[in-house]
Design a protein around this motif. Structure first.
Motif, PDB file in Angstrom:
ATOM      1  N   ALA A 473       0.846  -1.184   0.000  1.00  0.00           N
ATOM      2  CA  ALA A 473       0.000   0.000   0.000  1.00  0.00           C
ATOM      3  C   ALA A 473       0.882   1.234   0.000  1.00  0.00           C
ATOM      4  O   ALA A 473       2.009   1.209   0.512  1.00  0.00           O
ATOM      5  CB  ALA A 473      -0.921   0.020   1.215  1.00  0.00           C
ATOM      6  N   CYS A 474       0.382   2.313  -0.565  1.00  0.00           N
ATOM      7  CA  CYS A 474       1.215   3.505  -0.783  1.00  0.00           C
ATOM      8  C   CYS A 474       0.425   4.776  -0.509  1.00  0.00           C
ATOM      9  O   CYS A 474      -0.790   4.832  -0.696  1.00  0.00           O
ATOM     10  CB  CYS A 474       1.684   3.571  -2.240  1.00  0.00           C
ATOM     11  SG  CYS A 474       2.355   2.027  -2.873  1.00  0.00           S
ATOM     12  N   ARG A 475       1.169   5.791  -0.073  1.00  0.00           N
ATOM     13  CA  ARG A 475       0.616   7.131   0.016  1.00  0.00           C
ATOM     14  C   ARG A 475       1.640   8.114  -0.538  1.00  0.00           C
ATOM     15  O   ARG A 475       2.840   7.931  -0.362  1.00  0.00           O
ATOM     16  CB  ARG A 475       0.263   7.516   1.464  1.00  0.00           C
ATOM     17  CG  ARG A 475      -0.294   8.950   1.503  1.00  0.00           C
ATOM     18  CD  ARG A 475      -0.819   9.415   2.813  1.00  0.00           C
ATOM     19  NE  ARG A 475      -1.239  10.809   2.662  1.00  0.00           N
ATOM     20  CZ  ARG A 475      -1.678  11.578   3.634  1.00  0.00           C
ATOM     21  NH1 ARG A 475      -1.776  11.096   4.860  1.00  0.00           N
ATOM     22  NH2 ARG A 475      -2.031  12.829   3.417  1.00  0.00           N
ATOM     23  N   TRP A 476       1.128   9.153  -1.215  1.00  0.00           N
ATOM     24  CA  TRP A 476       2.006  10.197  -1.751  1.00  0.00           C
ATOM     25  C   TRP A 476       1.322  11.549  -1.577  1.00  0.00           C
ATOM     26  O   TRP A 476       0.179  11.625  -1.113  1.00  0.00           O
ATOM     27  CB  TRP A 476       2.328   9.918  -3.219  1.00  0.00           C
ATOM     28  CG  TRP A 476       1.118   9.758  -4.097  1.00  0.00           C
ATOM     29  CD1 TRP A 476       0.501  10.702  -4.849  1.00  0.00           C
ATOM     30  CD2 TRP A 476       0.367   8.543  -4.301  1.00  0.00           C
ATOM     31  NE1 TRP A 476      -0.583  10.181  -5.505  1.00  0.00           N
ATOM     32  CE2 TRP A 476      -0.680   8.860  -5.199  1.00  0.00           C
ATOM     33  CE3 TRP A 476       0.481   7.241  -3.828  1.00  0.00           C
ATOM     34  CZ2 TRP A 476      -1.612   7.908  -5.628  1.00  0.00           C
ATOM     35  CZ3 TRP A 476      -0.434   6.296  -4.248  1.00  0.00           C
ATOM     36  CH2 TRP A 476      -1.468   6.622  -5.140  1.00  0.00           C
ATOM     37  N   PHE A 477       2.003  12.634  -1.929  1.00  0.00           N
ATOM     38  CA  PHE A 477       1.544  13.962  -1.538  1.00  0.00           C
ATOM     39  C   PHE A 477       1.433  14.954  -2.695  1.00  0.00           C
ATOM     40  O   PHE A 477       1.116  16.121  -2.477  1.00  0.00           O
ATOM     41  CB  PHE A 477       2.482  14.518  -0.462  1.00  0.00           C
ATOM     42  CG  PHE A 477       2.490  13.677   0.778  1.00  0.00           C
ATOM     43  CD1 PHE A 477       1.627  13.943   1.828  1.00  0.00           C
ATOM     44  CD2 PHE A 477       3.337  12.583   0.891  1.00  0.00           C
ATOM     45  CE1 PHE A 477       1.613  13.150   2.965  1.00  0.00           C
ATOM     46  CE2 PHE A 477       3.337  11.784   2.018  1.00  0.00           C
ATOM     47  CZ  PHE A 477       2.471  12.064   3.067  1.00  0.00           C
ATOM     48  N   SER A 478       1.660  14.513  -3.916  1.00  0.00           N
ATOM     49  CA  SER A 478       1.456  15.374  -5.079  1.00  0.00           C
ATOM     50  C   SER A 478       1.154  14.491  -6.271  1.00  0.00           C
ATOM     51  O   SER A 478       1.525  13.314  -6.303  1.00  0.00           O
ATOM     52  CB  SER A 478       2.694  16.235  -5.357  1.00  0.00           C
ATOM     53  OG  SER A 478       3.817  15.424  -5.672  1.00  0.00           O
TER      54      SER A 478
END
Length: 633
Positions: A473-478
């Motif tokens: 699972a992944c999270r990013w900010f742009s």
């Protein structure tokens, strides 16, 4: 770069077919946008690829539904057209909406009224279920299923918990098997839903955070971010301290017994910044998480709503640690999300509607027998691709004998009558199609704001690139979206997909639309504007570009790794419960308390009235409205 769709031949359409389709008139009148020609001056179609199987024609809100709603807003159905065909039908109950609320209403009505009373469910999409539907793919001979939206549930084992009775009566199991882990995957953590990592369970070392900053042109991954106390993140020491405080704070920030009302008097942003004294970047970090559960960010959503979905900051009120509170319940997801409950309900109401017996395997895997849904020989019927456009009592509501309902199907207007109506549809459409509502109801319905969400299911030929990164699972900010994950899928009878980095899988993105600093309704309109004016090709391009940014260093290549992409566009996915939604404000009752009252022969039952929309709340609201309808039938 375009993804391959090896399944097109299975449905008799090609990529060129859907690239040539253009959504006409889609919402310019809905949203006061520029003309359709200006919005849709693109070469790619709006819908795009729909997958395979029974749900292939119904991914998210369909073009037909959007266009009919556009005509409703335009005023085309302010009066029933003279050429509308009267079907001559009279039902004891007509339910508008075939999602979980509508099916819950039908189930309760039949249970209490008996099998002699007649019920018709009018559903505007080609497949029942509302937001609780599935997408299906075939990749390298493997069937894959992903949720279109509504997802995750708790196996309810205690009679005092809402939903227990339904589990018992429908025979829904409480124990499930999930994909076994191959030797190389042992020790890796996979979510069983698509909400868990995104919203709450983000403490696993297999959850990666991707950071891009001015000094890092390529970006970098940080796994187990919270276990490392944010080491490796670009946040300053002050912001790290406040983020950790946000996660772990156990103080009770006001001592009154009516803390729920206090929380509902402010936004979650107010609570974080003013009550907890945290840095504004904490609210910014929380925004997409909150928006995935309630539609908008912390500046628009009631702090009590944030409390309801177990956002951080409320341990002092519950007396339990946040993680412990979450772990007390075991979260599950059917292969197609909450479509499992939809199929169980439908099978109980119209047994012949799903092929096979009343078993877990057949209910989840049986083909839909569409011809059985609207059969004159049954007392419960469902009419698909039928959108209600005009509803009104035949006389004054307190003196009426029937409600007249007009609906559009296959481009033609039909009319019928009912002794009672349950509106299991959202307030955005109810206030437009019920033509004798008093001002109090119109004002209450008009006070709600709604925002869209895009759910993207990407069929992968393999996920070796994720395995190389040690991530599930992944999270990013742009860039596009903010999170995605692969699930450890539930095994359901004949549905037994393997879980291995070199085997096909579904990567799911939940993409909320929120614009901090603007009024909630403006944020919702802006999100719909973006969704309506973007072609399938636009989204496909953005998805692939984002995946290349995130996973290119691990060997991801779209042409070999992507087998298909399905978009599920939900224009009014979330009601946004702002301050006062639950308990009212300024001494006035909460608008939902007005809408929950039956008006003449019309009752309202939709998941939005529960605030935090979930399957048990949807069924509960529909059931309440069904009981109200029995008062007049």
């Amino acid at each position: 770069m375009a993804s391959r769709n090896p399944f097109s031949a299975n449905r008799g359409i090609t990529r060129r077919d859907f690239l040539n389709g253009i959504l006409i008139g889609s919402g310019a009148l809905l949203l006061d946008l520029p003309s359709p020609a200006a919005l849709f001056a693109q070469t790619a179609g709006w819908k795009g690829y729909g997958g395979v199987g029974d749900y292939a024609s119904s991914s998210g809100n369909t073009e037909e539904v959007v266009n009919i709603f556009d005509n409703v807003v335009k005023g085309r159905y302010d009066r029933i057209p003279d050429d509308a065909e009267d079907t001559g039908e009279v039902y004891d109950l007509v339910i508008v909406g075939g999602g979980l609320s509508g099916l819950g209403a039908a189930y309760q009505f039949r249970k209490k009224a008996g099998k002699k009373k007649t019920c018709l469910i009018i559903e505007n999409h080609p497949v029942f279920g509302g937001h609780a539907k599935r997408n299906e793919f075939h990749v390298h001979g493997q069937r894959l299923i992903g949720p279109q939206a509504s997802n995750s549930f708790v196996a309810i084992n205690h009679p005092d918990v809402p939903g227990y009775e339904l589990f018992e009566e429908l025979g829904v199991p409480r124990h499930f098997d999930y994909q076994p882990l191959s030797p190389e995957l042992r020790g890796m953590h996979f979510d069983r839903t698509n909400y868990g990592f995104a919203l709450w369970h983000d403490i696993s070392p297999n959850v990666g955070y991707f950071f891009e900053d001015a000094g890092d042109a390529q970006g970098h991954w940080v796994s187990d971010l919270w276990g490392r106390n944010l080491e490796g993140s670009p946040y300053s020491p002050e912001i790290r301290r406040d983020l950790i405080s946000w996660r772990n704070d156990s103080r009770r920030h006001f001592g009154s017994a009516d803390y729920r009302q206090m929380l509902d008097s402010m936004t979650y942003s107010d609570y974080l910044l003013r009550i907890m004294g945290l840095h504004p970047d904490v609210a910014k970090f929380a925004d997409p998480i909150l928006a995935s559960g309630l539609g908008l960010g912390s500046d628009a959503i009631s702090a009590y709503a944030a409390y309801q979905i177990s956002m951080p900051g409320f341990t002092g009120f519950t007396g339990r640690g946040r993680e412990r509170r979450l772990e007390e319940s075991t979260w599950h997801s059917f292969p197609g999300g909450n479509d499992g409950f939809v199929r169980y309900l439908l099978k109980s109401l119209i047994p012949g509607a799903i092929q096979g017996k009343n078993t877990f395997n057949d209910i989840l895997n049986g083909r839909i027998i569409f011809s059985a849904l609207d059969n004159p020989g049954t007392t419960v019927r469902m009419r698909l691709s039928a959108m209600a456009v005009h509803i009104k009592h035949d006389l004054q509501p307190d003196k009426s004998n029937h409600v007249e309902i007009a609906y559009v199907k296959s481009g033609k207007v039909f009319r019928l009558r009912a002794r009672a109506v349950v509106m299991a549809s959202g307030s955005w459409i109810n206030r437009k199609i019920i033509h004798d509502l008093p001002d109090a109801y119109l004002e209450a319905l008009g006070s709600f704001s709604h925002s869209p969400v895009l759910v993207v299911n990407v069929a992968l030929t393999n996920w070796r690139f994720l395995f190389k990164l040690g991530l599930t699972a992944c999270r990013w900010f742009s860039g596009f979206g903010y999170t995605c994950n692969i699930r450890r899928q539930m095994l359901a009878g004949d549905y037994q997909p393997p879980l291995h980095p070199d085997k096909p899988a579904v990567l799911t993105f939940y993409v909320p639309y929120f614009f901090p600093g603007h009024p909630a309704k403006e944020q919702g309109d802006r999100g719909r504007r973006e969704m309506l004016s973007s072609s399938y090709a636009d989204y496909e391009r953005n998805i692939i570009r984002q995946m290349q940014t995130l996973f290119g260093s691990a060997g991801f290549h779209a042409k070999k790794d992507i087998a298909g992409i399905i978009l599920n566009r939900w224009l009014y996915a979330y009601l946004n419960p702002g301050p006062g939604f639950y308990f009212g404000k300024n001494g006035m009752p909460a608008p939902r308390s007005i809408i929950r009252q039956r008006y003449g022969r019309i009752a309202f039952g939709h998941s939005e009235l529960d605030g935090h929309q979930n399957w048990t709340g949807a069924v509960k609201e529909g059931s309440r409205a069904a009981l109200q309808s029995l008062e007049v039938t």
